[in-house]
Design a protein around this motif. Structure first.
Motif, PDB file in Angstrom:
ATOM      1  N   GLY A  99      -8.083  -3.485  -3.280  1.00  0.00           N
ATOM      2  CA  GLY A  99      -9.290  -4.307  -3.395  1.00  0.00           C
ATOM      3  C   GLY A  99      -9.064  -5.523  -4.272  1.00  0.00           C
ATOM      4  O   GLY A  99      -9.577  -6.611  -4.001  1.00  0.00           O
ATOM      5  N   ARG A 128      -8.842 -13.522  -0.842  1.00  0.00           N
ATOM      6  CA  ARG A 128     -10.085 -14.155  -0.391  1.00  0.00           C
ATOM      7  C   ARG A 128     -10.299 -15.464  -1.143  1.00  0.00           C
ATOM      8  O   ARG A 128     -10.736 -16.470  -0.563  1.00  0.00           O
ATOM      9  CB  ARG A 128     -11.260 -13.208  -0.604  1.00  0.00           C
ATOM     10  CG  ARG A 128     -12.594 -13.748  -0.103  1.00  0.00           C
ATOM     11  CD  ARG A 128     -13.641 -12.664   0.007  1.00  0.00           C
ATOM     12  NE  ARG A 128     -13.874 -11.979  -1.247  1.00  0.00           N
ATOM     13  CZ  ARG A 128     -13.541 -10.724  -1.502  1.00  0.00           C
ATOM     14  NH1 ARG A 128     -12.940 -10.001  -0.576  1.00  0.00           N
ATOM     15  NH2 ARG A 128     -13.799 -10.169  -2.676  1.00  0.00           N
ATOM     16  N   ARG A 178       0.828  -1.211   0.000  1.00  0.00           N
ATOM     17  CA  ARG A 178       0.000   0.000   0.000  1.00  0.00           C
ATOM     18  C   ARG A 178       0.863   1.262   0.000  1.00  0.00           C
ATOM     19  O   ARG A 178       0.572   2.232  -0.704  1.00  0.00           O
ATOM     20  CB  ARG A 178      -0.937  -0.004   1.205  1.00  0.00           C
ATOM     21  CG  ARG A 178      -1.931   1.143   1.206  1.00  0.00           C
ATOM     22  CD  ARG A 178      -2.849   1.084   2.397  1.00  0.00           C
ATOM     23  NE  ARG A 178      -2.144   1.369   3.640  1.00  0.00           N
ATOM     24  CZ  ARG A 178      -2.733   1.456   4.833  1.00  0.00           C
ATOM     25  NH1 ARG A 178      -4.045   1.256   4.926  1.00  0.00           N
ATOM     26  NH2 ARG A 178      -2.039   1.711   5.923  1.00  0.00           N
ATOM     27  N   ALA A 219      -7.146  -7.969  -2.211  1.00  0.00           N
ATOM     28  CA  ALA A 219      -8.026  -8.550  -1.190  1.00  0.00           C
ATOM     29  C   ALA A 219      -8.922  -9.633  -1.794  1.00  0.00           C
ATOM     30  O   ALA A 219      -9.136 -10.692  -1.199  1.00  0.00           O
ATOM     31  CB  ALA A 219      -8.875  -7.451  -0.550  1.00  0.00           C
ATOM     32  N   ALA A 220      -9.436  -9.379  -2.997  1.00  0.00           N
ATOM     33  CA  ALA A 220     -10.278 -10.371  -3.670  1.00  0.00           C
ATOM     34  C   ALA A 220      -9.475 -11.624  -4.013  1.00  0.00           C
ATOM     35  O   ALA A 220      -9.962 -12.752  -3.877  1.00  0.00           O
ATOM     36  CB  ALA A 220     -10.881  -9.768  -4.937  1.00  0.00           C
ATOM     37  N   THR A 260      -7.388  -7.439   4.042  1.00  0.00           N
ATOM     38  CA  THR A 260      -8.636  -6.815   4.477  1.00  0.00           C
ATOM     39  C   THR A 260      -8.364  -5.620   5.373  1.00  0.00           C
ATOM     40  O   THR A 260      -7.373  -5.566   6.097  1.00  0.00           O
ATOM     41  CB  THR A 260      -9.516  -7.822   5.237  1.00  0.00           C
ATOM     42  OG1 THR A 260      -8.778  -8.334   6.364  1.00  0.00           O
ATOM     43  CG2 THR A 260      -9.918  -8.978   4.354  1.00  0.00           C
ATOM     44  N   ASN A 294      -6.988   2.267  -3.678  1.00  0.00           N
ATOM     45  CA  ASN A 294      -7.990   1.348  -3.123  1.00  0.00           C
ATOM     46  C   ASN A 294      -8.422   0.292  -4.126  1.00  0.00           C
ATOM     47  O   ASN A 294      -8.748  -0.841  -3.756  1.00  0.00           O
ATOM     48  CB  ASN A 294      -9.204   2.135  -2.636  1.00  0.00           C
ATOM     49  CG  ASN A 294      -8.947   2.876  -1.340  1.00  0.00           C
ATOM     50  OD1 ASN A 294      -8.000   2.551  -0.611  1.00  0.00           O
ATOM     51  ND2 ASN A 294      -9.756   3.868  -1.040  1.00  0.00           N
ATOM     52  N   LYS A 295      -8.427   0.646  -5.418  1.00  0.00           N
ATOM     53  CA  LYS A 295      -8.790  -0.339  -6.447  1.00  0.00           C
ATOM     54  C   LYS A 295      -7.775  -1.472  -6.470  1.00  0.00           C
ATOM     55  O   LYS A 295      -8.135  -2.650  -6.570  1.00  0.00           O
ATOM     56  CB  LYS A 295      -8.864   0.336  -7.810  1.00  0.00           C
ATOM     57  CG  LYS A 295      -9.246  -0.614  -8.948  1.00  0.00           C
ATOM     58  CD  LYS A 295      -9.440   0.108 -10.255  1.00  0.00           C
ATOM     59  CE  LYS A 295      -8.125   0.606 -10.822  1.00  0.00           C
ATOM     60  NZ  LYS A 295      -8.281   1.173 -12.191  1.00  0.00           N
ATOM     61  N   LYS A 343      -7.994  -0.485   2.940  1.00  0.00           N
ATOM     62  CA  LYS A 343      -8.357   0.596   2.027  1.00  0.00           C
ATOM     63  C   LYS A 343      -8.252   1.940   2.737  1.00  0.00           C
ATOM     64  O   LYS A 343      -8.570   2.060   3.917  1.00  0.00           O
ATOM     65  CB  LYS A 343      -9.771   0.398   1.472  1.00  0.00           C
ATOM     66  CG  LYS A 343      -9.861  -0.718   0.442  1.00  0.00           C
ATOM     67  CD  LYS A 343     -11.215  -0.732  -0.237  1.00  0.00           C
ATOM     68  CE  LYS A 343     -11.266  -1.790  -1.334  1.00  0.00           C
ATOM     69  NZ  LYS A 343     -12.570  -1.776  -2.033  1.00  0.00           N
ATOM     70  N   LYS A 364      -8.518   6.692  -4.777  1.00  0.00           N
ATOM     71  CA  LYS A 364      -9.448   5.740  -5.400  1.00  0.00           C
ATOM     72  C   LYS A 364      -8.694   4.646  -6.139  1.00  0.00           C
ATOM     73  O   LYS A 364      -9.055   3.464  -6.069  1.00  0.00           O
ATOM     74  CB  LYS A 364     -10.383   6.486  -6.347  1.00  0.00           C
ATOM     75  CG  LYS A 364     -11.449   5.615  -6.990  1.00  0.00           C
ATOM     76  CD  LYS A 364     -12.380   6.460  -7.854  1.00  0.00           C
ATOM     77  CE  LYS A 364     -13.469   5.605  -8.501  1.00  0.00           C
ATOM     78  NZ  LYS A 364     -14.374   6.433  -9.351  1.00  0.00           N
TER      79      LYS A 364
END
Length: 434
Positions: A194, A201, A153, A197-198, A215, A190-191, A218, A187
């Motif tokens: 994300g 998962r 990040r 994270a997906a 998780t 965070n994309k 963001k 933004k």
């Protein structure tokens, strides 16, 4: 193609996949039992499924009896758990990660998701994962910790947007050391987070990693959602209508901005309209927004009837449509061509971007989507109910969505037209002649 329950297909081969019941998960190394059936033949896979289903359910039943000791339970679980190959030694010898490498997991994940994603989403995720791989390298996914993600990040927050277009010859490290670049937006950061994270998962669901360390990472976006893009002012509208082209060979350049201005419809919803989508519903001329033929919708709430504003009728919209009917033209804008990623909007969107900057405004927040903000804000200030506005522009009804979908019906076009009639920008527009 749909397959029998508990059968999935990956790269042409069939697998058995069963989720372990919650009460039995402590006995198993993963939440899912996934076993390769080692066949590309569906009929063979179905035959093997019968025996596997019996074996798995037998193990579940015996484990629930509570009479097995720990050793016996482990032996039973081994009967239905996939055999893990001792890959660590030779992968390390080749200088590769001992566990599943990030690139392979990304490949598997995208293969599984491709049937759910639109071409545009797939293109975006390709870009997300390409950058993540460049930053993280092809690491062993089982070594990804919370600190790994925090470091990722931190790097994303210092990297520029459109890295591959603007800095194709610079390495990630070189970019991180540059002090004169504008970092990507919150933004965009965070994309990418994300996307990771997906992916993780997916790894937890497959039993590859025990926990999703991506998780809760963001960043908080300080601006409100309605500040992401600006609405057009009356002065902007005057400049738009004063410069609209009246070229008979490019009617879309006149009509599409005006339809957006008096309906709030999305760009692609207007660009993909067919002649048959202009319909008289109970005495009200409407645009039918649907996903028939080669059309696409953003979501389920997008399918709707949008009344034609009286201003569009006055300007000659119906006469334009009738001329197309007589010529047997299937679509409203025959100059627009279909693209896999953008549908029919790509060419027009690029033209409007140039038109907007040359004749209207240099405000980067004012774009074609600003018409949509203009319509919703005008109706809101006029006191129109949120549910009416939501139905006009194709949004869900928020907290009322379940009640409306379960017990209510859509608003009649006459009701929606009453709301649209409140839109009057006070600008004069030259009628279409053709």
């Amino acid at each position: 193609m749909s397959y029998p329950t508990h059968i999935i297909c990956r790269e042409g081969f069939f697998y058995y996949r069963m989720k372990v019941p919650v009460d039995l998960q402590p006995h198993f190394p993963t939440k899912f039992i996934t076993k390769s059936l080692k066949t590309r033949d569906l009929s063979v896979a179905k035959t093997m499924l019968v025996n596997l289903e019996y074996a798995v359910k037998r193990v579940f039943t015996l484990l629930r009896t509570g009479i097995l000791d720990e050793a016996m339970a482990k032996e039973l679980v081994k009967e239905v758990s996939p055999t893990k190959q001792p890959i660590a030694a030779y992968t390390q010898a080749l200088g590769k990660p001992a566990g599943p490498c990030l690139s392979k997991i990304i490949e598997q994940y995208m293969l599984e998701k491709q049937s759910e994603w639109t071409p545009k989403t797939k293109m975006e995720m390709d870009g997300v994962f390409k950058l993540l791989l460049d930053i993280q390298m092809d690491i062993d996914v089982t070594t990804i910790t919370k600190q790994t993600m925090l470091d990722l990040r931190s790097k994303l927050m210092r990297l520029p947007a459109n890295r591959y277009k603007r800095y194709p010859d610079q390495t990630i490290q070189q970019l991180l050391e540059m002090s004169d670049i504008t970092p990507m937006s919150t933004k965009s950061v965070n994309k990418h987070i994300g996307g990771m994270a997906a992916l993780l998962r997916y790894c937890t669901d497959e039993g590859i990693v025990p926990v999703n360390n991506a998780t809760g990472l963001k960043l908080s976006e300080k601006k409100r959602a309605d500040e992401d893009r600006s609405t057009y002012s009356v002065e902007d509208l005057k400049r738009i209508v004063a410069n609209l082209p009246f070229d008979q060979t490019t009617p879309e350049r006149y009509w599409i901005p005006l339809i957006a201005c008096y309906s709030g419809m999305r760009l692609n919803e207007i660009c993909q309209l067919y002649v048959a989508d202009v319909q008289d519903v109970d005495g009200v001329w409407c645009f039918s927004v649907n996903d028939t033929k080669d059309k696409r919708l953003k979501n389920q709430a997008s399918e709707r009837m949008v009344p034609m504003h009286p201003k569009l009728l006055k300007l000659g919209m119906l006469e334009y449509v009738e001329k197309l009917r007589r010529s047997k033209a299937p679509r409203l804008w025959m100059n627009l061509t279909w693209m896999d990623i953008h549908g029919y909007s790509n060419g027009f969107g690029k033209w409007y971007q140039r038109f907007n900057r040359e004749y209207v405004t240099d405000d980067a927040k004012k774009v074609f989507h600003s018409f949509r903000h203009l319509v919703t804000d005008t109706l809101k200030q006029a006191g129109v109910q949120d549910t009416v506005i939501a139905e006009l522009v194709g949004h869900s009804h928020g907290s009322h969505a379940m009640t409306m979908s379960r017990y209510g019906k859509r608003y009649q076009p006459k009701v929606l037209l009453e709301a649209l009639n409140l839109i009057d920008y006070g600008v004069e527009i030259r009628p279409w002649k053709g």
